[in-house]
Design an enzyme around this catalytic site. Structure first.
Site, PDB file in Angstrom:
ATOM      1  N   HIS A 106     -30.618  25.704  23.221  1.00  0.00           N
ATOM      2  CA  HIS A 106     -29.535  24.602  21.460  1.00  0.00           C
ATOM      3  C   HIS A 106     -28.919  26.298  20.682  1.00  0.00           C
ATOM      4  O   HIS A 106     -27.881  25.919  20.232  1.00  0.00           O
ATOM      5  CB  HIS A 106     -30.430  24.062  20.846  1.00  0.00           C
ATOM      6  CG  HIS A 106     -30.490  22.978  21.696  1.00  0.00           C
ATOM      7  ND1 HIS A 106     -31.281  21.832  21.854  1.00  0.00           N
ATOM      8  CD2 HIS A 106     -29.203  22.466  22.861  1.00  0.00           C
ATOM      9  CE1 HIS A 106     -31.310  20.571  22.758  1.00  0.00           C
ATOM     10  NE2 HIS A 106     -30.289  20.716  23.293  1.00  0.00           N
TER      11      HIS A 106
ATOM     12  N   HIS B  30     -21.252  20.435  30.950  1.00  0.00           N
ATOM     13  CA  HIS B  30     -21.883  21.697  30.292  1.00  0.00           C
ATOM     14  C   HIS B  30     -20.889  23.103  31.187  1.00  0.00           C
ATOM     15  O   HIS B  30     -20.257  24.238  30.584  1.00  0.00           O
ATOM     16  CB  HIS B  30     -23.010  21.566  30.588  1.00  0.00           C
ATOM     17  CG  HIS B  30     -24.360  21.268  29.134  1.00  0.00           C
ATOM     18  ND1 HIS B  30     -23.768  21.578  28.135  1.00  0.00           N
ATOM     19  CD2 HIS B  30     -24.250  19.994  29.263  1.00  0.00           C
ATOM     20  CE1 HIS B  30     -24.787  20.627  26.980  1.00  0.00           C
ATOM     21  NE2 HIS B  30     -24.803  20.007  27.892  1.00  0.00           N
TER      22      HIS B  30
END
Length: 423
Positions: A262, A392
């Site tokens: 993150h 992703h």
């Protein structure tokens, strides 16, 4: 005698992303991902299947459809439409109609988390899921889908009236189906993805309120929390936005500790947000650089390679598994940072990350990317079953190919316009 750290010679320090062979490699990898995910994912009853390691549908005849899976596939199919992949428009339509007709709660408003052919399985209303509805609808609008404006308006109203906390400048996380109960948990993950979605909505609509909200979220999560904690992104808070270092939640979506993947995701988003905001918030670029460096310094496994999934607050690994999405986000971040910052550090890591992905994560035999590796890089499935989604990895392949001035969908349009002008 120790070896000196590797540095790129000046004759080899130009961006890979401008080299024809590398650009062909990236597009080939993106096309391989589409080949693996698109057709096998289509559920003829609506929505999309999740896939096993071989690309076969999971869940049988009555598979559960989770909202983040449906919406991410729409987003990726919209990207496919924009880059000119045949078949993508039908996938966008297939997913958009399922979101609108099935995930959308026509009685109480908002969008439920999951359902199967018999009805709702998890009827909760999560900011995380609504962020991806906004992202999917915004991408579909740029791709020209007729439902997009209606969906953007609908989900925006829900976000503004239910999730947005004007005092804090962030979204609340989770309600029950009829909105009568708000869970006390507050998290950065939903807010991070809401930032991504708000940027996409701003570019799709021109409404600056989306951008303002994204900037406020970044200020809370990064400037007020991550920067004072040595550029480590705190994940979990109580309803007063007080950090809860002892929180233990879902290992997949809300794992304990902190998640270097993150930090990498935010490093990209901050540069994109800075560019969209007329480059006036200079704190964002400094934070982005430091977030990337900290993720590498603390999260990268120097012995085996790959990013540890989670760390404790003493910077020690908790979950040592190496997942596909942190390296995907690292590649995208390194590409964006390399465009804006010509420090060789970011280009060195961009190449190192692609080396790792090519040699360990990309499944050259069966297609797709391996979702999970052990600490010593053997395939495993403790946290994830199968190959969860295309989102992703696809963005890791395509973000380096387009201008780093905002979100990918708009960057594709901008890149096409640049090519037309050149001709």
């Amino acid at each position: 005698m120790t070896d000196a750290p590797f540095t790129l010679p000046k004759t080899n320090s130009s961006l890979w992303s401008i080299r024809p062979f590398h650009r062909q490699y990236l597009m080939r990898q993106a096309n391989n991902l589409y080949d693996f995910f698109e057709a096998p994912s289509i559920n003829p009853k609506g929505g999309f299947y999740e896939l096993d390691e071989d690309g076969k549908p999971l869940g049988g005849d009555n598979a559960i459809r989770q909202i983040h899976v449906t919406t991410r596939m729409v987003h990726c199919a919209a990207i496919g439409s924009l880059i000119g992949r045949p078949g993508s428009d039908e996938l966008v339509d297939h997913g958009m109609r399922y979101i609108w007709e099935k995930h959308r709660d026509q009685k109480h408003g908002g969008y439920v988390w999951s359902l199967d052919d018999n009805g709702y399985k998890d009827s909760g209303k999560q900011a995380y899921g609504h962020a991806f509805v906004l992202l999917a609808a915004s991408s579909a609008k740029i791709a020209g889908h007729p439902l997009a404006d209606q969906m953007i308006a609908d989900v925006t109203k829900v976000i503004n009236e239910r999730f947005w906390d004007e005092k804090r400048g962030a979204v609340r996380d989770e309600f029950n189906q009829d909105w009568s109960t708000l869970l006390p948990y507050r998290g950065q993950n939903a807010n991070m993805h809401m930032t991504e979605a708000l940027m996409a909505a701003f570019e799709a609509t021109g409404n600056r309120d989306y951008l303002t909200k994204a900037e406020r979220i970044a200020d809370l999560i990064i400037a007020k929390n991550a920067v004072p904690m040595d550029h480590r992104v705190a994940e979990h808070f109580d309803d007063n936005w007080v950090l809860d270092k002892n929180y233990e939640g879902n290992e997949m979506f809300r794992p304990s500790g902190t998640t270097p993947g993150h930090w990498l995701e935010w490093s990209r988003l901050l540069f994109q947000l800075w560019a969209l905001g007329d480059k006036r918030l200079s704190w964002m670029t400094d934070a982005a650089r430091n977030l990337f460096r900290q993720a590498v310094d603390l999260g990268w496994d120097e012995k085996h390679g790959g990013f540890f999934y989670t760390l404790d607050w003493d910077n020690k690994p908790i979950m040592r598994e190496k997942l596909w999405w942190p390296v995907s986000e690292a590649i995208a971040a390194a590409a964006v940072l390399s465009t804006h910052d010509r420090d060789d550090y970011f280009q060195i890591w961009y190449r190192k990350l692609w080396d790792y992905a090519e040699n360990h994560v990309i499944d050259h035999g069966r297609g797709g990317w391996l979702s999970e590796l052990t600490e010593d890089l053997r395939p495993t499935s403790r946290l994830f079953v199968g190959k969860p989604d295309i989102y992703h990895a696809l963005q890791a392949c395509l973000i380096p190919l387009y201008p780093a001035t905002g979100t990918l969908t708009s960057a594709i349009i901008q890149g096409d316009h640049t090519v037309k002008q050149a001709h």
